[in-house]
Write a protein that holds these residues in place. Structure first.
Motif, PDB file in Angstrom:
ATOM      1  N   ASN A 263       9.823  43.258  -5.070  1.00  0.00           N
ATOM      2  CA  ASN A 263       9.522  41.798  -5.077  1.00  0.00           C
ATOM      3  C   ASN A 263       9.600  40.919  -6.770  1.00  0.00           C
ATOM      4  OD1 ASN A 263       7.543  42.085  -2.309  1.00  0.00           O
ATOM      5  ND2 ASN A 263       5.381  42.144  -3.577  1.00  0.00           N
ATOM      6  N   LYS A 264       9.903  41.578  -6.982  1.00  0.00           N
ATOM      7  CA  LYS A 264      10.692  40.343  -7.688  1.00  0.00           C
ATOM      8  C   LYS A 264      11.035  38.877  -7.905  1.00  0.00           C
ATOM      9  CE  LYS A 264      10.887  42.527 -11.983  1.00  0.00           C
ATOM     10  NZ  LYS A 264      11.804  42.913 -13.274  1.00  0.00           N
ATOM     11  N   VAL A 265      10.857  37.472  -8.337  1.00  0.00           N
ATOM     12  CA  VAL A 265      11.447  35.962  -7.643  1.00  0.00           C
ATOM     13  C   VAL A 265      11.851  35.912  -8.523  1.00  0.00           C
ATOM     14  CG1 VAL A 265      10.426  33.704  -7.113  1.00  0.00           C
ATOM     15  CG2 VAL A 265       8.615  35.965  -6.220  1.00  0.00           C
TER      16      VAL A 265
ATOM     17  N   LEU B 113      14.189  24.986  -6.012  1.00  0.00           N
ATOM     18  CA  LEU B 113      13.606  24.476  -7.953  1.00  0.00           C
ATOM     19  C   LEU B 113      14.613  22.877  -7.942  1.00  0.00           C
ATOM     20  CD1 LEU B 113      14.250  28.126  -8.334  1.00  0.00           C
ATOM     21  CD2 LEU B 113      11.911  26.559  -8.616  1.00  0.00           C
ATOM     22  N   GLY B 114      15.811  22.997  -7.703  1.00  0.00           N
ATOM     23  CA  GLY B 114      16.499  21.472  -7.404  1.00  0.00           C
ATOM     24  C   GLY B 114      17.660  21.814  -7.137  1.00  0.00           C
ATOM     25  N   LYS B 115      18.416  20.311  -7.946  1.00  0.00           N
ATOM     26  CA  LYS B 115      19.753  19.955  -7.414  1.00  0.00           C
ATOM     27  C   LYS B 115      20.840  20.258  -8.299  1.00  0.00           C
ATOM     28  CE  LYS B 115      17.947  18.242  -2.765  1.00  0.00           C
ATOM     29  NZ  LYS B 115      18.288  16.476  -2.227  1.00  0.00           N
ATOM     30  N   GLY B 116      22.294  19.883  -8.412  1.00  0.00           N
ATOM     31  CA  GLY B 116      23.077  19.974  -9.617  1.00  0.00           C
ATOM     32  C   GLY B 116      24.039  20.012  -8.357  1.00  0.00           C
ATOM     33  N   GLY B 117      25.639  19.090  -9.176  1.00  0.00           N
ATOM     34  CA  GLY B 117      26.041  18.653  -8.747  1.00  0.00           C
ATOM     35  C   GLY B 117      26.902  19.120  -7.366  1.00  0.00           C
ATOM     36  N   PHE B 118      26.657  20.147  -7.774  1.00  0.00           N
ATOM     37  CA  PHE B 118      27.415  22.295  -6.578  1.00  0.00           C
ATOM     38  C   PHE B 118      26.629  22.527  -5.843  1.00  0.00           C
ATOM     39  CE2 PHE B 118      31.021  21.973 -10.002  1.00  0.00           C
ATOM     40  CZ  PHE B 118      31.644  21.652  -8.881  1.00  0.00           C
ATOM     41  N   ALA B 119      24.891  22.590  -6.715  1.00  0.00           N
ATOM     42  CA  ALA B 119      24.091  24.446  -6.217  1.00  0.00           C
ATOM     43  C   ALA B 119      22.859  23.337  -5.981  1.00  0.00           C
ATOM     44  CB  ALA B 119      24.302  24.762  -7.439  1.00  0.00           C
ATOM     45  N   ARG B 120      22.522  24.190  -4.993  1.00  0.00           N
ATOM     46  CA  ARG B 120      20.885  24.088  -4.212  1.00  0.00           C
ATOM     47  C   ARG B 120      20.118  25.132  -5.256  1.00  0.00           C
ATOM     48  NH1 ARG B 120      18.256  20.978   0.036  1.00  0.00           N
ATOM     49  NH2 ARG B 120      20.146  18.958   0.047  1.00  0.00           N
ATOM     50  N   CYS B 121      18.818  25.321  -5.952  1.00  0.00           N
ATOM     51  CA  CYS B 121      18.248  26.411  -6.589  1.00  0.00           C
ATOM     52  C   CYS B 121      17.401  26.485  -5.607  1.00  0.00           C
ATOM     53  CB  CYS B 121      18.359  25.938  -8.317  1.00  0.00           C
ATOM     54  SG  CYS B 121      17.984  27.608  -8.937  1.00  0.00           S
ATOM     55  N   TYR B 122      17.128  27.983  -5.321  1.00  0.00           N
ATOM     56  CA  TYR B 122      15.777  27.984  -5.039  1.00  0.00           C
ATOM     57  C   TYR B 122      15.036  29.146  -5.622  1.00  0.00           C
ATOM     58  CZ  TYR B 122      17.465  25.053  -0.628  1.00  0.00           C
ATOM     59  OH  TYR B 122      18.097  24.315   0.491  1.00  0.00           O
ATOM     60  N   GLU B 123      13.747  29.759  -5.484  1.00  0.00           N
ATOM     61  CA  GLU B 123      13.181  31.227  -5.594  1.00  0.00           C
ATOM     62  C   GLU B 123      13.787  32.364  -4.032  1.00  0.00           C
ATOM     63  OE1 GLU B 123       9.105  29.585  -7.648  1.00  0.00           O
ATOM     64  OE2 GLU B 123       9.317  29.544  -5.342  1.00  0.00           O
ATOM     65  N   LEU B 124      13.638  32.488  -4.844  1.00  0.00           N
ATOM     66  CA  LEU B 124      14.497  33.956  -4.513  1.00  0.00           C
ATOM     67  C   LEU B 124      14.084  35.380  -4.160  1.00  0.00           C
ATOM     68  CD1 LEU B 124      18.492  34.073  -4.118  1.00  0.00           C
ATOM     69  CD2 LEU B 124      16.696  32.920  -2.730  1.00  0.00           C
ATOM     70  N   LEU B 125      12.569  35.715  -3.060  1.00  0.00           N
ATOM     71  CA  LEU B 125      12.380  37.158  -3.733  1.00  0.00           C
ATOM     72  C   LEU B 125      12.832  37.985  -3.500  1.00  0.00           C
ATOM     73  CD1 LEU B 125       8.924  38.537  -4.362  1.00  0.00           C
ATOM     74  CD2 LEU B 125       9.017  37.483  -1.404  1.00  0.00           C
ATOM     75  N   ASP B 126      13.123  39.311  -3.637  1.00  0.00           N
ATOM     76  CA  ASP B 126      14.165  40.407  -4.009  1.00  0.00           C
ATOM     77  C   ASP B 126      12.988  40.944  -3.095  1.00  0.00           C
ATOM     78  OD1 ASP B 126      15.123  43.001  -4.373  1.00  0.00           O
ATOM     79  OD2 ASP B 126      15.640  42.415  -5.671  1.00  0.00           O
ATOM     80  N   LEU B 127      12.991  41.637  -1.775  1.00  0.00           N
ATOM     81  CA  LEU B 127      11.782  42.825  -0.675  1.00  0.00           C
ATOM     82  C   LEU B 127      11.753  44.269  -1.936  1.00  0.00           C
ATOM     83  CD1 LEU B 127      12.554  41.030   2.392  1.00  0.00           C
ATOM     84  CD2 LEU B 127      10.673  40.732   0.954  1.00  0.00           C
ATOM     85  N   ASN B 128      13.131  44.249  -2.209  1.00  0.00           N
ATOM     86  CA  ASN B 128      12.945  45.297  -2.470  1.00  0.00           C
ATOM     87  C   ASN B 128      11.930  45.699  -3.816  1.00  0.00           C
ATOM     88  OD1 ASN B 128      15.231  46.520  -1.444  1.00  0.00           O
ATOM     89  ND2 ASN B 128      16.955  46.096  -3.031  1.00  0.00           N
TER      90      ASN B 128
END
Ligand SMILES: Nc1ncnc2c1ncn2[C@@H]1O[C@H](COP(=O)(O)OP(=O)(O)OP(=O)(O)O)[C@@H](O)[C@H]1O
Length: 670
Positions: free
Chosen positions: A93-95, A76-91
Motif C-alpha cells: 500500500n505504498k505509493v 507526476l510529470g513528463k520528461g524527454g523519454f519518460a512519463r512519471c506516474y504515481e504507482l500504488l504497490d498493492l502488497n
C-alpha cells in the motif's frame, strides 16, 4: 529536459558497458483488469493515508520478477523519454513514483544506455536528499523505474509560481542540496545534470536530487571525464571546453541553482545557446541589487572559472551564507505558491554554560548548556485595581474576585431580586452582600469561580426559550482554533486564536511559538521558562522545537480553523504570561481544553459544535460555535435574564460537569 549537448559533434565518451545492475530480467507482464484480489487499503503500515481514488483500478502494472502489482495513479510529470506516474504497490500500500518509458521511444542504443546508467548509478544510493530507487522492470511495451515519490514537484514549479525565493528558503534548499551532493560525490558519482528541474520536493518540502541519466562514476582518483553533457544553462566551462571535468562541475551547477533561486533565472541565460556558452566561458554574469553580499560571495566562489578554485563541499556549509542568517527548520507546502513570512531575527547573548537543576526529569533538557534567557514564572497575581474599583472601595483581589454582575445574580439566587427585573450595571454595584461567593471564588479566572458562576447561571436562566439572546460583539475570545492529539507518542499540539502555536508534551513540559513565529517559550517540567528565537534554538531543545514545528506544519496544512471566531493577534496575553493550553482531556463525547487564563473550551465530537466559557472585561461569557462553524458570544448576565436555546444549555451543562472534574482533580485554584 536534459540533453547530450553537442554530442553529435564530439567523440563519444567512454564506452558504456552493460552493468550488472539487475538480476537478469525476469519475465514481466502488464496485468489485465480483474486480477486484483486485494482491495487497496486507505492507509499503509506506516500509517500514511493513501487516497485510493487517485488510482485507476483498471490500470494495473505487474512486475513478475517480484510478484508485485501496482495501480497507476496521477501523472507526476513528463520528461524527454519518460512519463512519471504515481504507482500504488498493492502488497504494501505504498505509493511510489514510476517512470514509465515506452520501448518504442528508446530504440536507439544511447537512449537505452541512459536509462541503464540511471538505474545502475542510483540503485544503491540511500540519502534523505537523493531520490531513492526502489525497483526496475520491463514488460513488452515499457520500461519501469520505480522511485521514491516526490509529489510536490520540483524547484522549477516552485519558481514558476514564486518568481524568486527568499534568502532563508534558498539557505534551506541549498543546505539540503549540499548534503545530497556531498553524499553522491562520496559515492564516487558526478551527477552532471544538477538543475532546478532535478531538485524534487516531497510532502515535507525536503529536497531530493533526481535524474541520474547523465551521471557518471569516477573510477579512480583524479580521473577526468571528457563527455560533454549537461543542461546548457548549468554547464561548467571546463565541460564545455572539453578540458576534462570532475566533481567540481557539480559545484558550478550548484552556484547556478542558487543564483536561479534568488534571481529567478540562471546566471548565464540568454536568448541563444551560442551566447550562453560565450558567457559561461567568459565568466560573465552580474547580480541584481537585492542579492545580499553573502549570497553573492558564495555564488561567485561556486562560479569560479577554474574548477580548483571552487569551494570544497566539506567546507561550504561554513561559508558565511550558511552560517549567518536565518535557516528555517522546515518549510510549509504553502511556500510552493506563496512567500513565507519569516521572523526578524535577533541574536541573544548566550551564557557559556548552564545546567537545569533537575533536568533528569526532562530528557530534552538533560544537558542544557546554553540557555539564552531564563525567566522565572511569576506567581499568578491579580491585576492592579482599576480607578473605578478603587473609587468603589474595592481593593486587590477582593474587588476583582467578584465580577460586577454577580451581586444581582447572587441576590436573585437568594430570592432577594424579583424575577423579571432588569439587571443593570447599577444593580451590580451592590455586591457587598455576597460574602459566600467571595469565599468560594478566589480568582475570577479560576476554575472554581467559573464553575460557581456557570452553576448560578444554569440554575437561574429561563429554560423554555426559543429565541437567541443578545450577542456580544467586539470581544476577544481566547480559544483553541486547531488541535492535534499525538499523545501516544509526543503530546498534544494546539493553535490558539491569536495564532500562537504550542505543544503540551507528555512529560508535562510545554512549548509555545509566538503569534509572529519569532519567539519560543519553553516551560520545563519544574515550571522554569526559557525564551529563545527560531533563529537561535537552544541546542538541547532542538528536538522539542522541531516537534513544535512539525505540529505547526501539520496543523497549517491539514486542519481548518474550528470556527469563524475572529481574534486579534496580540490581544490575549494575560497578566501571568502568554496564553497557553494548560490541561486537556477527552471523554467519549468531547474534548475538553482548559487554557491558562481560565477559559474552558469543550469541542463536541458528534456535531463539531463548541462551547467556550471565558472571563473577559470583568464579565463571564459563553461562546457557542455551531455546526456551520459560526460563532456567537453571550454574556452570562444576559443568559440569566433571557435564557437561550436548549442546545446551548445542554452543552453548558456538560461543560459544567467537565469543569467540576477539573476542580475536583486540580483543586479550586487552577
Ligand atoms: N521520483 C519522482 N517523484 C515525483 N515526480 C517525479 C519523480 N521523478 C520524476 N518525476 C517527474 O517526472 C518528470 C519526468 O522525469 P525525468 O525528468 O526524470 O524524465 P526523463 O525523461 O528521464 O528526463 P529528461 O528529459 O530530463 O532526461 C520530472 O520532470 C518530474 O516532474
Amino acid at each position: 529536459m536534459s540533453v547530450d549537448i553537442l554530442s553529435t559533434k564530439l567523440p563519444p565518451g567512454p564506452t558504456f558497458t552493460y552493468p550488472n545492475i539487475i538480476a537478469p530480467m525476469k519475465e514481466t507482464r502488464t496485468a489485465r483488469p480483474g486480477i486484483i484480489t486485494r482491495r487497496p487499503r486507505e492507509s499503509n503500515k506506516d500509517g500514511v493515508n493513501v487516497n485510493i481514488s487517485n488510482f485507476d483500478p483498471n490500470y494495473i502494472i505487474y512486475d513478475s520478477s517480484t510478484d508485485t502489482t501496482y495501480l497507476r495513479g496521477r501523472l507526476l510529470g513528463k520528461g524527454g523519454f519518460a512519463r512519471c506516474y504515481e504507482l500504488l504497490d498493492l502488497n504494501t500500500n505504498k505509493v511510489y513514483a514510476g517512470k514509465i518509458i515506452a520501448k518504442s521511444r528508446i530504440a536507439k542504443p544511447h537512449q537505452k544506455q541512459k536509462i541503464l546508467r540511471e538505474v545502475e548509478l542510483q540503485k544503491d544510493l540511500k540519502h534523505k536528499h537523493v531520490v531513492e530507487f526502489h525497483s526496475y522492470f520491463e514488460d513488452e511495451e515499457n520500461v519501469y523505474i520505480v522511485l521514491e515519490n516526490c509529489n510536490r514537484k520540483s524547484l522549477v514549479h516552485m519558481l514558476k509560481h514564486r518568481k524568486t525565493l527568499t534568502e532563508p528558503e534558498v539557505r534551506y534548499f541549498m543546505t539540503q542540496l549540499v548534503e545530497g551532493i556531498k553524499y553522491i560525490h562520496r559515492s564516487n558519482i558526478i551527477h552532471r545534470d544538477l538543475k532546478l528541474g532535478n531538485m524534487l520536493l516531497n510532502d515535507d518540502m525536503q529536497l531530493k536530487i533526481a535524474d541520474f541519466g547523465l551521471a557518471t562514476r569516477v573510477e579512480y582518483k583524479g580521473e577526468k571525464k571528457m563527455t560533454v553533457c549537461g543542461t546548457p544553462n548549468y554547464i561548467a566551462p571546463e565541460v564545455l571546453q572539453k578540458r576534462g571535468h570532475s566533481y567540481e562541475a557539480d559545484v558550478w551547477a550548484m552556484g547556478c541553482v542558487m543564483y536561479a533561486l534568488l534571481v529567478g533565472h540562471p546566471p548565464f541565460e540568454t536568448a541563444t545557446l551560442k551566447e550562453t556558452y560565450v558567457r559561461i566561458t567568459g565568466n560573465s554574469f552580474s547580480f541584481p541589487d537585492w542579492v545580499s553580499p553573502s549570497s553573492r560571495n558564495f555564488i561567485k566562489r561556486c562560479l569560479a572559472h577554474e574548477p580548483d578554485l571552487r569551494p570544497k563541499l566539506d567546507e561550504v556549509l561554513q561559508d558565511e551564507f550558511f552560517s549567518a542568517g536565518h535557516m528555517p527548520s522546515f518549510l510549509s507546502v504553502s511556500c510552493c505558491t506563496n512567500a513565507p513570512r519569516f521572523p526578524v531575527y535577533t541574536k541573544f547573548n548566550r551564557p557559556k554554560s548552564y545546567v537545569v537543576p533537575d533536568a533528569q526529569h526532562d530528557p530534552a533538557v538533560e544537558r542544557i548548556t546554553s540557555p539564552i534567557k531564563e525567566l522565572e514564572i511569576q506567581p499568578r497575581h491579580e491585576p492592579t485595581p482599576t480607578k473605578r474599583e478603587k473609587s468603589a472601595g474595592m481593593s486587590g483581589s477582593l474587588g476583582r474576585n467578584t465580577p460586577d454582575y454577580l451581586a444581582p445574580v447572587q441576590s436573585k439566587h437568594n430570592g432577594t431580586r424579583s424575577s423579571g427585573s432588569e439587571i443593570t450595571r447599577s444593580d451590580r454595584s451592590d455586591r457587598s452582600d455576597s460574602p459566600a461567593l467571595r469565599e468560594t471564588s478566589p480568582k475570577p479566572r479560576s476554575a472554581s469561580n467559573l464553575l460557581d458562576v456557570l452553576s448560578t447561571c444554569l440554575d437561574h436562566m429561563p429554560k423554555d426559550v426559543h429565541h437567541n439572546p443578545e450577542t456580544v460583539m467586539d470581544l476577544t475570545v481566547p480559544w483553541v482554533t486547531k488541535w492535534v492529539d499525538y499523545s501516544n507518542k509526543y503530546g498534544f499540539g494546539f493553535q490558539l486564536a491569536n495564532d500562537s502555536i504550542g505543544v503540551l508534551f507528555n512529560d508535562t513540559s510545554r512549548i509555545l511559538l509566538s503569534p509572529d513565529g519569532r519567539s519560543i517559550q519553553y516551560f520545563d517540567v519544574t515550571g522554569k521558562t526559557y525564551a529563545y528565537t527560531t533563529d537561535d534554538v537552544l541546542d538541547d531543545l532542538e528536538k522539542k522545537t522541531t516537534l513544535l514545528m512539525y505540529f505547526a506544519k501539520y496543523m497549517d496544512e491539514h486542519l481548518i480553523q474550528g470556527g469563524n471566531l475572529e481574534c486579534s493577534k496580540d490581544s490575549i496575553d494575560i497578566a501571568s504570561g502568554p496564553l497557553c493550553l494548560k490541561k486537556w482531556f477527552r471523554t467519549t463525547k468531547a474534548i475538553v481544553l482548559y487554557l491558562s487564563d481560565g477559559t474552558l473550551q469543550v469541542n463536541f465530537f458528534d456535531d463539531h459544535t463548541k462551547i467556550i466559557l471565558s472571563y473577559q472585561r470583568n464579565d463571564y461569557f459563553v461562546t457557542f460555535i455551531d455546526e456551520e462553524r459560526s460563532a456567537n458570544t453571550y454574556s452570562m448576565v444576559h443568559l440569566i435574564q433571557d435564557g437561550c436555546q436548549k442546545g446551548i444549555i445542554d452543552r453548558m451543562v456538560f461543560a459544567k460537569s467537565m469543569l467540576q472534574n477539573i476542580v475536583d482533580i486540580e483543586g479550586a485554584y487552577i
